[in-house]
Design a protein around this motif. Structure first.
Motif, mmCIF file in Angstrom:
data_model
loop_
_atom_site.group_PDB
_atom_site.id
_atom_site.type_symbol
_atom_site.label_atom_id
_atom_site.label_comp_id
_atom_site.label_asym_id
_atom_site.label_seq_id
_atom_site.Cartn_x
_atom_site.Cartn_y
_atom_site.Cartn_z
ATOM 1 N N ILE A 98 -3.793 4.000 -0.357
ATOM 2 C CA ILE A 98 -4.047 3.540 -1.719
ATOM 3 C C ILE A 98 -3.509 2.131 -1.852
ATOM 4 O O ILE A 98 -2.343 1.866 -1.537
ATOM 5 C CB ILE A 98 -3.359 4.442 -2.751
ATOM 6 C CG1 ILE A 98 -3.898 5.869 -2.657
ATOM 7 C CG2 ILE A 98 -3.546 3.904 -4.171
ATOM 8 C CD1 ILE A 98 -3.198 6.844 -3.553
ATOM 9 N N ILE A 141 0.817 -1.212 0.000
ATOM 10 C CA ILE A 141 0.000 0.000 0.000
ATOM 11 C C ILE A 141 0.855 1.268 0.000
ATOM 12 O O ILE A 141 2.030 1.242 0.337
ATOM 13 C CB ILE A 141 -0.965 0.030 1.204
ATOM 14 C CG1 ILE A 141 -0.211 -0.186 2.503
ATOM 15 C CG2 ILE A 141 -2.071 -0.997 1.039
ATOM 16 C CD1 ILE A 141 0.358 1.037 3.127
ATOM 17 N N ALA A 142 0.204 2.346 -0.413
ATOM 18 C CA ALA A 142 0.794 3.673 -0.261
ATOM 19 C C ALA A 142 -0.065 4.400 0.765
ATOM 20 O O ALA A 142 -1.287 4.195 0.799
ATOM 21 C CB ALA A 142 0.790 4.425 -1.579
ATOM 22 N N ALA A 143 0.541 5.197 1.592
ATOM 23 C CA ALA A 143 -0.235 5.861 2.634
ATOM 24 C C ALA A 143 0.418 7.156 3.052
ATOM 25 O O ALA A 143 1.636 7.305 2.978
ATOM 26 C CB ALA A 143 -0.371 4.949 3.856
ATOM 27 N N ARG A 144 -0.394 8.095 3.455
ATOM 28 C CA ARG A 144 0.145 9.344 3.970
ATOM 29 C C ARG A 144 -0.825 9.923 5.002
ATOM 30 O O ARG A 144 -2.025 9.989 4.738
ATOM 31 C CB ARG A 144 0.357 10.356 2.830
ATOM 32 C CG ARG A 144 1.229 11.532 3.198
ATOM 33 C CD ARG A 144 2.691 11.132 3.488
ATOM 34 N NE ARG A 144 3.409 10.778 2.268
ATOM 35 C CZ ARG A 144 4.182 9.683 2.161
ATOM 36 N NH1 ARG A 144 4.317 8.852 3.163
ATOM 37 N NH2 ARG A 144 4.810 9.423 1.038
ATOM 38 N N ILE A 195 -4.686 8.940 4.201
ATOM 39 C CA ILE A 195 -5.134 8.461 2.888
ATOM 40 C C ILE A 195 -4.344 7.199 2.586
ATOM 41 O O ILE A 195 -3.113 7.182 2.723
ATOM 42 C CB ILE A 195 -4.872 9.514 1.801
ATOM 43 C CG1 ILE A 195 -5.692 10.777 2.085
ATOM 44 C CG2 ILE A 195 -5.212 8.966 0.414
ATOM 45 C CD1 ILE A 195 -5.390 11.921 1.156
#
Lengths: 104, 331
Positions: free
Chosen positions: A24, A12-15, A22
């Motif tokens: 993704i 996953i990508a996260a911020r 968020i």
């Protein structure tokens, strides 16, 4: 009742932006925004801390919510995100947790 | 041949410098990272860079010609959870594609890379750039994408090089072909909506902007120079001299760009196409004024709607810069 363990997927990508996060999932191109409470669960999802411990030790300490309600919300969150390859869900601890993506 | 990016090294960042910048970007809240070129796989440390970006939980996209992607590279891309890989394919005909890339065998090598990545389940975008000489090849490239399990995308515009050289505009397809593209469901999801006549500009439109360059995204050159966009050669700072947060927050040029709302655009604010126009401030800047019209978007707006924008006297006179072809202009 058996413990449940969750861990963020390496895919996953996260911020974290403000108090929200968020995430993704590249596999499914899914995008989610986690609210403050869900963000606490997300950040604590290390694969070795039981979900109930996260709820009682973190969520209930930071938010005005009963353990039962918070656990119910956390389970619902886990169920929703399980289908997106955002995190792993296990009934035993994940070892070792060092391969998880760290947060900036 | 057609690429807008200037060639040349000019002091590329070393791996540790890239790593530092990635940390600064993550701290600033950046989530999306597109790595392009030139050709990014020419960097020997590319996978180290991607691994660091993924460790910092970026959503990573990669733009490549695929020529340097073999089984091991495909495996590494997949294992690093790169969100998508975009590969440009100019034609399904080898001689046409290779006439543009200038590399013999390049079509088959690009397709081989796509096959390798797709066999591992990697999401791949097959990007077709519409150009004179290959304008009839869109269905063939689309069929190729379908056969490979890749997503098909069309880019209808060749834009000037960042050094101001616009000789490559001659490669743009003619106006008739542009109309076919922008009114094609392969280009937009809803042709009916995209090509509808423009609505009058309301208060929200006048307070808005047509592009997120400098607001939500920026371009970082290989040497650490920061620009609002890859197509907007307005230097806003160097990451060799300042941190990303300092440049993003304090650059006078970025502040100036952000101040310009649609109501402040001297020509465009009165244009009947304001509510739908995708005005590119970077192309406008290259034409002399970042608050001015960008000819490519005036012309595209006309192609979309068939209506000559009232704010574009050049179009009313039939003076097209990007897509030159006689026989369409009503003015």
């Amino acid at each position: 009742m058996s413990d449940k363990y969750i861990a963020r997927s390496t895919g996953i990508a996260a911020r974290k932006l403000g108090e929200e996060t968020i995430i993704i999932a590249a596999e499914t191109s899914s995008v989610f925004t986690l609210n403050e409470q869900a963000t606490v669960v997300w950040e604590a999802a290390d694969g070795v801390t039981p979900l109930r411990t996260i709820v009682e030790g973190r969520v209930c300490q930071e938010f005005d919510v009963t353990p039962e309600a918070a656990y119910r919300d956390a389970e619902e969150l886990v169920t929703k995100l399980r289908g997106t390859a955002s995190w792993w869900f296990r009934t035993s601890p994940l070892l070792p947790p060092s391969s998880l993506p760290c947060r900036p | 041949m057609h690429c807008y990016v200037e060639q040349g090294g000019n002091g590329e960042f070393a791996t540790d410098e890239v790593s530092r910048v990635l940390k600064e970007l993550a701290s600033a809240g950046t989530l999306f990272l597109s790595i392009s070129g030139g050709e990014p796989l020419l960097r020997g440390d590319l996978f180290e860079v991607i691994a660091e970006a993924r460790r910092l939980a970026f959503d990573v996209k990669l733009k490549t010609n695929g020529l340097l992607i073999g089984p091991e590279e495909a495996r590494r891309i997949r294992s690093l959870h790169v969100h998508e890989v975009q590969v440009s394919v100019y034609s399904h005909r080898a001689e046409a594609h290779e006439g543009i890339t200038g590399v013999g065998g390049s079509l088959e090598r690009s397709l081989s890379a796509i096959r390798l990545m797709r066999s591992l389940g990697q999401r791949v975008i097959l990007s077709y750039v519409a150009m004179r000489g290959t304008e009839g090849d869109h269905p063939g490239v689309k069929a190729l994408a379908s056969e490979l399990g890749a997503v098909f995308r069309i880019d209808p515009a060749i834009t000037p090089r960042l050094n101001g050289d616009d000789s490559n505009l001659e490669l743009n397809v003619g106006r008739g072909e542009l109309v076919k593209i922008v009114q094609n469901p392969d280009y937009v999801n809803s042709v009916e909506e995209y090509c509808a006549p423009p609505a009058p500009a309301d208060a929200a439109t006048l307070e808005g902007v047509s592009c997120s360059a400098g607001f939500a995204h920026c371009y970082i050159a290989p040497n650490g120079d920061v620009y609002p966009c890859v197509q907007f050669p307005l230097l806003c700072g160097s990451l060799r001299e300042r941190t990303f947060a300092e440049i993003w927050g304090d650059s006078p040029r970025l502040k100036e760009l952000r101040r310009a709302r649609n109501r402040d655009l001297p020509v465009c604010h009165g244009c009947s196409h304001l509510s739908l126009c995708s005005r590119c401030p970077g192309l406008a800047y290259m034409e002399g004024d970042m608050r001015g019209p960008s000819a490519a978007d005036c012309e595209k707006s006309y192609a979309r709607t068939g209506i000559v924008p009232s704010g574009s006297p050049r179009l009313a006179e039939g003076k097209f810069r990007y897509w030159k072809e006689e026989g369409m202009c009503r003015g």
